[in-house]
Design a protein around this motif. Sequence first.
Motif, PDB file in Angstrom:
ATOM      1  N   ASP A  84      39.436   5.944  30.398  1.00 16.90           N
ATOM      2  CA  ASP A  84      39.227   7.384  30.430  1.00 16.90           C
ATOM      3  C   ASP A  84      37.891   7.633  29.750  1.00 16.90           C
ATOM      4  O   ASP A  84      37.584   7.030  28.723  1.00 16.90           O
ATOM      5  CB  ASP A  84      40.342   8.125  29.686  1.00 16.90           C
ATOM      6  N   ILE A  85      37.086   8.501  30.328  1.00 16.13           N
ATOM      7  CA  ILE A  85      35.779   8.796  29.758  1.00 16.13           C
ATOM      8  C   ILE A  85      35.543  10.295  29.837  1.00 16.13           C
ATOM      9  O   ILE A  85      35.848  10.935  30.851  1.00 16.13           O
ATOM     10  CB  ILE A  85      34.666   8.003  30.490  1.00 16.13           C
ATOM     11  N   TRP A  86      35.062  10.856  28.745  1.00 14.65           N
ATOM     12  CA  TRP A  86      34.805  12.287  28.650  1.00 14.65           C
ATOM     13  C   TRP A  86      33.299  12.491  28.595  1.00 14.65           C
ATOM     14  O   TRP A  86      32.636  12.052  27.648  1.00 14.65           O
ATOM     15  CB  TRP A  86      35.465  12.853  27.409  1.00 14.65           C
ATOM     16  N   VAL A  87      32.726  13.146  29.622  1.00 13.01           N
ATOM     17  CA  VAL A  87      31.278  13.254  29.784  1.00 13.01           C
ATOM     18  C   VAL A  87      30.845  14.705  29.615  1.00 13.01           C
ATOM     19  O   VAL A  87      31.404  15.615  30.231  1.00 13.01           O
ATOM     20  CB  VAL A  87      30.854  12.746  31.175  1.00 13.01           C
ATOM     21  N   GLY A  88      29.833  14.922  28.760  1.00 10.29           N
ATOM     22  CA  GLY A  88      29.300  16.255  28.551  1.00 10.29           C
ATOM     23  C   GLY A  88      28.399  16.687  29.692  1.00 10.29           C
ATOM     24  O   GLY A  88      28.040  15.897  30.570  1.00 10.29           O
ATOM     25  N   SER A  89      27.981  17.951  29.672  1.00 11.38           N
ATOM     26  CA  SER A  89      27.133  18.475  30.749  1.00 11.38           C
ATOM     27  C   SER A  89      25.758  17.825  30.759  1.00 11.38           C
ATOM     28  O   SER A  89      25.038  17.884  31.756  1.00 11.38           O
ATOM     29  CB  SER A  89      26.972  19.997  30.606  1.00 11.38           C
ATOM     30  N   ASP A  90      25.385  17.167  29.631  1.00  8.69           N
ATOM     31  CA  ASP A  90      24.113  16.464  29.583  1.00  8.69           C
ATOM     32  C   ASP A  90      24.213  15.052  30.148  1.00  8.69           C
ATOM     33  O   ASP A  90      23.252  14.292  30.143  1.00  8.69           O
ATOM     34  CB  ASP A  90      23.580  16.411  28.152  1.00  8.69           C
ATOM     35  N   GLY A  91      25.409  14.672  30.620  1.00  7.02           N
ATOM     36  CA  GLY A  91      25.587  13.365  31.234  1.00  7.02           C
ATOM     37  C   GLY A  91      25.918  12.262  30.263  1.00  7.02           C
ATOM     38  O   GLY A  91      26.078  11.106  30.674  1.00  7.02           O
ATOM     39  N   LEU A  92      26.072  12.552  28.972  1.00  6.08           N
ATOM     40  CA  LEU A  92      26.348  11.528  27.971  1.00  6.08           C
ATOM     41  C   LEU A  92      27.829  11.513  27.594  1.00  6.08           C
ATOM     42  O   LEU A  92      28.439  12.569  27.417  1.00  6.08           O
ATOM     43  CB  LEU A  92      25.501  11.780  26.718  1.00  6.08           C
ATOM     44  N   PRO A  93      28.428  10.342  27.467  1.00  6.81           N
ATOM     45  CA  PRO A  93      29.854  10.248  27.136  1.00  6.81           C
ATOM     46  C   PRO A  93      30.120  10.548  25.666  1.00  6.81           C
ATOM     47  O   PRO A  93      29.432  10.036  24.790  1.00  6.81           O
ATOM     48  CB  PRO A  93      30.202   8.787  27.463  1.00  6.81           C
TER      49      PRO A  93
ATOM     50  N   HIS B 221      36.718  15.220  31.914  1.00  4.31           N
ATOM     51  CA  HIS B 221      37.489  13.995  31.708  1.00  4.31           C
ATOM     52  C   HIS B 221      37.601  13.255  33.044  1.00  4.31           C
ATOM     53  O   HIS B 221      38.005  13.834  34.050  1.00  4.31           O
ATOM     54  CB  HIS B 221      38.880  14.376  31.170  1.00  4.31           C
ATOM     55  N   TYR B 222      37.237  11.978  33.048  1.00  6.58           N
ATOM     56  CA  TYR B 222      37.379  11.137  34.231  1.00  6.58           C
ATOM     57  C   TYR B 222      38.280   9.960  33.890  1.00  6.58           C
ATOM     58  O   TYR B 222      38.254   9.440  32.771  1.00  6.58           O
ATOM     59  CB  TYR B 222      36.017  10.630  34.713  1.00  6.58           C
ATOM     60  N   SER B 223      39.053   9.525  34.877  1.00 13.04           N
ATOM     61  CA  SER B 223      40.018   8.456  34.644  1.00 13.04           C
ATOM     62  C   SER B 223      39.989   7.479  35.810  1.00 13.04           C
ATOM     63  O   SER B 223      39.762   7.859  36.956  1.00 13.04           O
ATOM     64  CB  SER B 223      41.431   9.045  34.490  1.00 13.04           C
ATOM     65  N   GLY B 224      40.221   6.199  35.508  1.00 17.97           N
ATOM     66  CA  GLY B 224      40.238   5.197  36.566  1.00 17.97           C
ATOM     67  C   GLY B 224      40.508   3.815  36.007  1.00 17.97           C
ATOM     68  O   GLY B 224      40.928   3.651  34.857  1.00 17.97           O
ATOM     69  N   THR B 225      40.260   2.808  36.814  1.00 10.25           N
ATOM     70  CA  THR B 225      40.409   1.419  36.385  1.00 10.25           C
ATOM     71  C   THR B 225      39.184   0.636  36.849  1.00 10.25           C
ATOM     72  O   THR B 225      38.459   1.068  37.759  1.00 10.25           O
ATOM     73  CB  THR B 225      41.663   0.757  36.987  1.00 10.25           C
ATOM     74  N   PHE B 226      38.957  -0.516  36.213  1.00 10.24           N
ATOM     75  CA  PHE B 226      37.921  -1.409  36.723  1.00 10.24           C
ATOM     76  C   PHE B 226      38.373  -2.849  36.548  1.00 10.24           C
ATOM     77  O   PHE B 226      38.985  -3.213  35.549  1.00 10.24           O
ATOM     78  CB  PHE B 226      36.563  -1.181  36.046  1.00 10.24           C
ATOM     79  N   PRO B 227      38.087  -3.701  37.556  1.00  7.03           N
ATOM     80  CA  PRO B 227      38.397  -5.128  37.447  1.00  7.03           C
ATOM     81  C   PRO B 227      37.388  -5.803  36.526  1.00  7.03           C
ATOM     82  O   PRO B 227      36.198  -5.512  36.586  1.00  7.03           O
ATOM     83  CB  PRO B 227      38.269  -5.634  38.894  1.00  7.03           C
TER      84      PRO B 227
ATOM     85  N   GLU C 152      29.543   9.072  41.065  1.00  5.47           N
ATOM     86  CA  GLU C 152      28.137   9.395  40.836  1.00  5.47           C
ATOM     87  C   GLU C 152      27.911   9.848  39.401  1.00  5.47           C
ATOM     88  O   GLU C 152      26.868   9.569  38.800  1.00  5.47           O
ATOM     89  CB  GLU C 152      27.683  10.479  41.812  1.00  5.47           C
ATOM     90  N   VAL C 153      28.889  10.544  38.836  1.00  8.55           N
ATOM     91  CA  VAL C 153      28.789  10.977  37.443  1.00  8.55           C
ATOM     92  C   VAL C 153      28.707   9.759  36.529  1.00  8.55           C
ATOM     93  O   VAL C 153      27.902   9.706  35.594  1.00  8.55           O
ATOM     94  CB  VAL C 153      29.988  11.857  37.049  1.00  8.55           C
ATOM     95  N   LEU C 154      29.543   8.747  36.810  1.00  9.34           N
ATOM     96  CA  LEU C 154      29.515   7.537  35.993  1.00  9.34           C
ATOM     97  C   LEU C 154      28.174   6.828  36.113  1.00  9.34           C
ATOM     98  O   LEU C 154      27.638   6.319  35.121  1.00  9.34           O
ATOM     99  CB  LEU C 154      30.636   6.592  36.402  1.00  9.34           C
ATOM    100  N   THR C 155      27.628   6.784  37.311  1.00 15.82           N
ATOM    101  CA  THR C 155      26.329   6.139  37.517  1.00 15.82           C
ATOM    102  C   THR C 155      25.247   6.864  36.729  1.00 15.82           C
ATOM    103  O   THR C 155      24.402   6.231  36.068  1.00 15.82           O
ATOM    104  CB  THR C 155      25.972   6.119  39.012  1.00 15.82           C
ATOM    105  N   GLN C 156      25.260   8.192  36.777  1.00 20.47           N
ATOM    106  CA  GLN C 156      24.275   8.964  36.027  1.00 20.47           C
ATOM    107  C   GLN C 156      24.468   8.776  34.527  1.00 20.47           C
ATOM    108  O   GLN C 156      23.498   8.683  33.768  1.00 20.47           O
ATOM    109  CB  GLN C 156      24.364  10.445  36.387  1.00 20.47           C
ATOM    110  N   ALA C 157      25.730   8.724  34.085  1.00 23.98           N
ATOM    111  CA  ALA C 157      26.004   8.529  32.664  1.00 23.98           C
ATOM    112  C   ALA C 157      25.449   7.195  32.184  1.00 23.98           C
ATOM    113  O   ALA C 157      24.881   7.088  31.094  1.00 23.98           O
ATOM    114  CB  ALA C 157      27.504   8.603  32.400  1.00 23.98           C
TER     115      ALA C 157
END
Length: 275
Positions: A220-229, A185-191, A40-45
């Motif tokens: 890896d993506i680092w997202v601030g409290s304002d939702g922006l990477p 910090h969020y981490s994952g993979t995508f096809p 959900e964080v990624l979607t909001q970002a």
Amino acid sequence: MLKRRISLATAAAGAALVAVTVAGCGTNAQPIQVNLAASEVLTQAAQKTAEVTSYTVDAVVDVKHPQEGSGKVQGRMLYQSKPQLAVDLTIDTIDMGGKGLPGGARAVLQGDAVYVKVEALKQLVGAEKPWIKVPLTEVGGPGEIKTYLDQIQQFDLAAVTKMVTASQDVKAAGNETVGGVDTTHYSGTFPVDAAVQQLPADKQEAARSNLAELKDIKFDIWVGSDGLPRKVALNGAKEGATMDATLLFKGFNEAVNIQTPPADQIGELPKNVSN
């Protein structure tokens, strides 16, 4: 070919997407709720980056290829969508397989044209002035010209953030400070196929072509409290080739100064240059 090598080096940094995909009316970002799931964080970002009207990005892309050797592309870009679309991209380093580009490259997108400054390109097409003006209607023209113009499309904030929403395994990986900003910090993979489908229909073909040399991409993506990477790292590999890209974003919605080169330094694309 030079074009193919540079495309490999920069594909992860934006998937050859046109900069005009980032546009909006500004944002009054609200802090992301800490109890949101990582997906959900990624979607909001992705939603919030689509509202950003200006930013600065620094990027470094390293590649290794079994036949072509190691390579590196490093540069920075200023972007604004208002009051009119404008981009100023500087490539400080382009080094592929031990073959560099002396003096780097610079491209400015303003109005209905792109202005390109590359000494090697100047010699290639026989231009008489430091800058070459290329109308946007001719961006798909000569191969080597398009190679440098494509660099404008590689540092796209909204596109990169949108692609990571295709991840099915993203998870939080702790809290870190990036550029003086507290982030999660969020981490994952995508096809690749699923990520490309997140993009506008008219951008998918180019993205798919540039990412064809990669399989699943780790991010890896680092997202601030304002939702922006504030930072995005992408890593991909296929058949012995590897690519690592790091993008640092800052200056969201701040004024940027993007100007076209002086008129007396601009030349037209030679008419004898063919596709």
